[in-house]
Scaffold this motif. Structure first.
Motif, short mmCIF file in Angstrom:
data_model
loop_
_atom_site.label_atom_id
_atom_site.label_comp_id
_atom_site.label_asym_id
_atom_site.label_seq_id
_atom_site.Cartn_x
_atom_site.Cartn_y
_atom_site.Cartn_z
N ALA A 107 25.69 39.71 53.36
CA ALA A 107 26.06 40.12 52.06
C ALA A 107 27.38 40.66 51.98
N LYS A 108 28.02 41.15 51.03
CA LYS A 108 29.29 41.58 50.65
C LYS A 108 29.35 42.53 49.87
N PHE A 109 30.33 43.60 50.28
CA PHE A 109 30.51 44.83 49.09
C PHE A 109 31.25 44.15 47.91
N ILE A 110 30.92 44.76 46.66
CA ILE A 110 31.96 44.42 45.62
C ILE A 110 32.36 45.72 45.04
N GLY B 94 52.16 44.96 41.79
CA GLY B 94 51.16 43.98 41.89
C GLY B 94 50.26 43.90 40.74
N ALA B 95 49.96 42.51 40.52
CA ALA B 95 48.95 42.00 39.65
C ALA B 95 49.51 42.51 38.05
N SER B 96 48.69 42.99 37.52
CA SER B 96 48.75 43.33 35.87
C SER B 96 48.28 44.70 35.39
N GLY C 233 40.66 58.00 48.12
CA GLY C 233 39.16 57.54 48.40
C GLY C 233 39.49 55.89 48.08
N ALA C 234 38.67 55.12 48.69
CA ALA C 234 38.44 53.80 48.78
C ALA C 234 38.53 53.18 47.41
N LEU C 235 37.76 53.75 46.36
CA LEU C 235 37.34 53.42 45.27
C LEU C 235 38.50 54.12 44.16
N GLY D 189 35.76 46.36 42.56
CA GLY D 189 36.31 45.95 41.37
C GLY D 189 36.06 44.46 41.08
N GLY D 190 35.76 44.03 41.84
CA GLY D 190 35.52 42.33 41.72
C GLY D 190 36.68 41.44 41.43
N THR D 191 37.91 41.79 41.45
CA THR D 191 38.89 41.07 40.80
C THR D 191 39.23 40.19 41.81
N ASN D 192 38.92 40.19 43.15
CA ASN D 192 39.19 39.10 44.01
C ASN D 192 37.85 38.44 44.32
N HIS E 291 49.56 37.39 53.95
CA HIS E 291 48.51 38.52 53.20
C HIS E 291 49.14 38.76 51.93
N PRO E 292 48.54 38.70 50.55
CA PRO E 292 49.18 38.83 49.46
C PRO E 292 49.50 40.27 48.85
N SER E 293 48.89 41.36 49.50
CA SER E 293 49.11 42.68 49.12
C SER E 293 50.32 43.20 49.08
N ALA F 149 40.98 47.12 40.14
CA ALA F 149 41.20 46.91 41.31
C ALA F 149 41.23 48.26 42.16
N SER F 150 40.41 48.30 43.52
CA SER F 150 40.18 49.42 43.99
C SER F 150 41.25 49.31 45.16
N THR F 151 41.40 50.48 46.04
CA THR F 151 42.16 50.98 47.04
C THR F 151 41.60 49.76 48.23
N GLY F 152 39.98 50.28 48.65
CA GLY F 152 39.67 49.20 49.47
C GLY F 152 39.89 47.87 49.44
N GLY F 153 39.43 47.35 48.05
CA GLY F 153 39.69 45.88 47.81
C GLY F 153 40.90 45.56 47.88
N SER G 125 56.71 39.50 36.36
CA SER G 125 55.28 40.24 36.48
C SER G 125 54.28 39.26 36.74
N TYR G 126 53.18 39.73 37.54
CA TYR G 126 51.94 38.76 37.46
C TYR G 126 52.32 37.72 38.41
N ALA G 127 53.14 38.03 39.45
CA ALA G 127 53.01 36.85 40.44
C ALA G 127 53.12 37.46 41.81
N PHE G 128 52.56 36.90 43.01
CA PHE G 128 52.64 37.50 44.38
C PHE G 128 54.22 37.25 44.82
N ALA G 129 54.40 38.03 45.80
CA ALA G 129 55.74 38.15 46.34
C ALA G 129 56.06 37.07 47.25
N LEU H 200 61.01 46.56 47.20
CA LEU H 200 61.59 45.49 46.39
C LEU H 200 60.85 44.29 46.52
N LYS H 201 60.52 43.79 45.44
CA LYS H 201 59.59 42.49 45.51
C LYS H 201 60.35 41.41 44.77
N ILE H 202 60.41 40.52 45.70
CA ILE H 202 61.18 39.10 45.16
C ILE H 202 60.21 38.16 44.75
C1 LIG Z 1 45.75 37.21 39.07
C2 LIG Z 1 45.73 37.96 39.89
C3 LIG Z 1 47.16 38.63 40.13
C4 LIG Z 1 47.14 39.60 41.14
N1 LIG Z 1 48.46 40.00 41.52
C5 LIG Z 1 48.70 40.68 42.71
C6 LIG Z 1 49.88 41.09 43.27
O1 LIG Z 1 50.87 40.77 42.79
N2 LIG Z 1 49.95 42.28 44.37
C7 LIG Z 1 48.81 42.58 44.78
O2 LIG Z 1 48.74 43.63 45.77
N3 LIG Z 1 47.45 42.29 44.53
C8 LIG Z 1 47.57 41.42 43.41
N4 LIG Z 1 46.18 40.86 42.86
C9 LIG Z 1 45.23 41.42 43.70
C10 LIG Z 1 44.41 42.45 43.44
O3 LIG Z 1 45.04 43.63 43.77
C11 LIG Z 1 43.27 42.40 44.16
O4 LIG Z 1 42.10 41.51 43.77
C12 LIG Z 1 42.32 43.65 44.19
O5 LIG Z 1 43.16 44.94 44.67
C13 LIG Z 1 41.08 43.74 44.92
O6 LIG Z 1 40.31 45.03 44.64
P1 LIG Z 1 38.92 44.90 44.12
O7 LIG Z 1 38.20 46.34 44.02
O8 LIG Z 1 38.76 44.18 42.86
O9 LIG Z 1 38.20 44.07 45.20
P2 LIG Z 1 36.87 43.09 45.40
O10 LIG Z 1 37.36 41.84 44.42
O11 LIG Z 1 35.69 43.75 44.65
O12 LIG Z 1 36.72 42.90 46.78
C14 LIG Z 1 37.68 42.25 47.49
C15 LIG Z 1 37.07 42.25 49.01
O13 LIG Z 1 37.05 43.60 49.64
C16 LIG Z 1 35.80 43.84 49.89
N5 LIG Z 1 35.91 45.40 49.67
C17 LIG Z 1 35.94 46.00 48.42
N6 LIG Z 1 36.09 47.32 48.69
C18 LIG Z 1 35.46 47.57 49.97
C19 LIG Z 1 35.28 48.66 50.77
N7 LIG Z 1 35.38 50.00 50.28
N8 LIG Z 1 34.85 48.55 52.00
C20 LIG Z 1 34.82 47.38 52.66
N9 LIG Z 1 34.99 46.20 51.91
C21 LIG Z 1 35.59 46.21 50.89
C22 LIG Z 1 34.77 43.06 49.33
O14 LIG Z 1 33.59 43.03 49.91
C23 LIG Z 1 35.52 41.72 49.04
O15 LIG Z 1 35.56 40.98 50.39
C24 LIG Z 1 46.23 39.99 41.89
C25 LIG Z 1 44.75 39.75 41.37
C26 LIG Z 1 44.56 38.65 40.36
C27 LIG Z 1 43.43 38.23 40.01
#
Ligand SMILES: Cc1cc2nc3c(=O)[nH]c(=O)nc-3n(C[C@H](O)[C@H](O)[C@H](O)COP(=O)(O)OP(=O)(O)OC[C@H]3O[C@@H](n4cnc5c(N)ncnc54)[C@H](O)[C@@H]3O)c2cc1C
Ligand code: SF4
Length: 338
Positions: free
Chosen positions: A25-28, A98-100, A70-72, A30-33, A161-163, A107-111, A236-240, A229-231
Motif C-alpha cells: 500500500a502507499k499513502f496519498i 518549485g512547480a506552479s 505539519g506534513a499536510l 496531494g497526489g501530484t507525484n 532529488h528534484p525538490s 502538494a504537501s510538505t510530506g509529499g 518557472s515550472y522547471a526543475f533545478a 538561487l535556482k538555475i
Molecule cells: C509538473 C510538475 C512540476 C514540479 N516542479 C517542481 C519543482 O520545480 N520543485 C519541486 O520541489 N517540486 C516540484 N514538483 C513536485 C511537487 O512539489 C511534488 O509532486 C509534491 O510536493 C508532492 O506532494 P504530494 O502531496 O502531491 O505527494 P503525493 O503525490 O501524494 O505523494 C508523493 C509520495 O509521498 C508519499 N507521502 C506523501 N505524504 C506522506 C507522508 N505524510 N508520510 C509518508 N509518505 C508520504 C506518497 O506515498 C508518495 O510516495 C513538480 C511536480 C509536477 C507535477
C-alpha cells in the motif's frame, strides 16, 4: 485500468495500522507525484491510503523558538505563512521556486520530501532503470544525463532529488518527525534522504510502514542574510539544474555562522560541514566564497552531458553567497563585496 483499493485514514493511528497491514500500500496526500507515477506504470500500489484529511495542517511555534510544520501543510500555505515568510524566507523562497501555483496548492510538505526523481528513464517503463526495476541497469549513465548528478553518484544510479523545499530544509538543519508501528521517531534532515549506492530503489531512510507527521526547523532562520538561487532551463515550472540555499550570520563583515546546500546535483540535498567551516570566522569576500565552493564541489564528477553543472554550481554558489552577504536575496547586490 489500474486496479487498486482505496481507504481513507481518519486519524494517525488508523493510517499507520492500514499501511502496516499491507506492505504494497502507499499513502496519498496531494497526489501530484504519485498519480503521475501510477499512470506511467512506475508505481503499482495495491491500496491507496488517503491521508489528506489527517489533522497535520498546522504550523506552530515550538518551545525552542523554531517551527513545527505539519506534513499536510500545502506548499502554498507554507510559503505564505507569516512566520515562515518573516523568519524563514529562504524556505519560503525555495518553495515558491518549485512547480506552479496550482501544484503548490495541492502538494504537501510530506509529499515534497518523498517525491521521486525526475530522471527521464525512471518514468519510461520501457527502459532499464535500477531505481524502478532493481538489477535492470542504469540507462542514464551512458544515455541522456544532462539533468543528472555530479556528486554522490554510484555505478547503479546517477539520479538527482528534484525538490527545492528540501534544499532549504537541509540548510536550516530541519528534523523529520515520523510515526510507525514501533512508535514515533525523529530523523535529522541530513539522514532522511540517501545516496544511491547499490540500492537506488530506496530514496530515503523512512520505512515503508512509517508516516511523516511533521518537519521542525530550529530557531535560527537566517532571515537577514540568505538566498535561494535556482538555475533552470525556464524561469518557472522547471526543475533545478543547480540550486543553492545559502544562509549567513554576520557580525560586521565577519561570518559567524554559515549554511550552504545544493540542489539538482545529487540524490539528496548536498551539504559539506567543511565548506561551512571554511566560511566561519572569515570576512565575507569573494575569496572566502570561492574557497567554500571549491570544498563543496571537490568530489564533483560529470557525465557526458552534464559536466557543465560543475562550473554552473561553482558560479551559483558564489552568486548566492554574495547575495546572502549583501542582504539582497534574488536581486543584484546593492552592497559591494570585496
Ligand atoms: C509538473 C510538475 C512540476 C514540479 N516542479 C517542481 C519543482 O520545480 N520543485 C519541486 O520541489 N517540486 C516540484 N514538483 C513536485 C511537487 O512539489 C511534488 O509532486 C509534491 O510536493 C508532492 O506532494 P504530494 O502531496 O502531491 O505527494 P503525493 O503525490 O501524494 O505523494 C508523493 C509520495 O509521498 C508519499 N507521502 C506523501 N505524504 C506522506 C507522508 N505524510 N508520510 C509518508 N509518505 C508520504 C506518497 O506515498 C508518495 O510516495 C513538480 C511536480 C509536477 C507535477
Ligand atoms: S539514473 Fe537512476 S533513476 Fe535514472 S535510469 Fe539510472 S538508475 Fe534509473
Amino acid at each position: 485500468m489500474i486496479d487498486f483499493h482505496y481507504a481513507r485514514a481518519n486519524d494517525i493511528a488508523a493510517a499507520v495500522h492500514l499501511i502496516a497491514a499491507d506492505p504494497t500500500a502507499k499513502f496519498i496526500a496531494g497526489g501530484t507525484n504519485l498519480i503521475d507515477l501510477m499512470k506511467q506504470g512506475v508505481e503499482h500500489p495495491s491500496r491507496l491510503i488517503d491521508i489528506s484529511r489527517l489533522p497535520l495542517t498546522g504550523i506552530e511555534e515550538t518551545a525552542e523558538g523554531g517551527l513545527r510544520i505539519g506534513a499536510l501543510v500545502p506548499n502554498a500555505d507554507l510559503a505564505y505563512h507569516p512566520l515562515v515568510a518573516q523568519r524563514y524566507p529562504m524556505l519560503a523562497s525555495a518553495v515558491l521556486a518549485g512547480a506552479s501555483a496550482q501544484l503548490r496548492n495541492m502538494a504537501s510538505t510530506g509529499g515534497n520530501l518523498l517525491q521521486r526523481t525526475r530522471c527521464y528513464y525512471f518514468y519510461d517503463a520501457a527502459t532499464p532503470c535500477n531505481k524502478r526495476a532493481p538489477g535492470s541497469g542504469c540507462s542514464a549513465i551512458t544515455g541522456l544525463n544532462r539533468m543528472h548528478a555530479i556528486l554522490g553518484t554510484s555505478d547503479a544510479c546517477i539520479a538527482t532529488h528534484p525538490s527545492d523545499m528540501c534544499v532549504a530544509l537541509a540548510a536550516l538543519d530541519a528534523t523529520v518527525h515520523v510515526v510507525g508501528p514501533a512508535g514515533a521517531r525523529m530523523i535529522a534532515f541530513s539522514d532522511f534522504h540517501r545516496l544511491p549506492g547499490s540500492t537506488p530503489e530506496r530514496d530515503t531512510n523512512l520505512q515503508s510502514n512509517e508516516l511523516v507527521t511533521a518537519v521542525t526547523v530550529p530557531a535560527q532562520g537566517f532571515a537577514a542574510n540568505h538566498t535561494y538561487l535556482k538555475i533552470r532551463d525556464r524561469l518557472s515550472y522547471a526543475f533545478a539544474l543547480v540550486s543553492v540555499a545559502a544562509g549567513l550570520e554576520l557580525e560586521g563583515a565577519t561570518i559567524t555562522e554559515a549554511r550552504l546546500a545544493l540542489g539538482g546535483v545529487a540524490h539528496k540535498p548536498w551539504r559539506d560541514p567543511a565548506a561551512e567551516a571554511a566560511l566561519r570566522g572569515r570576512s565575507a569576500s569573494q575569496a572566502a566564497f570561492a574557497r567554500a565552493a571549491d570544498i563543496l564541489l571537490r568530489d564533483a564528477e560529470g557525465f557526458e552531458h552534464n559536466t557543465f553543472k560543475i562550473e554552473l554550481a561553482r558560479r551559483a554558489i558564489l552568486r548566492a553567497l554574495t547575495q546572502a552577504a549583501a542582504g539582497t536575496p534574488q536581486s543584484q547586490s546593492s552592497k559591494k563585496i570585496a
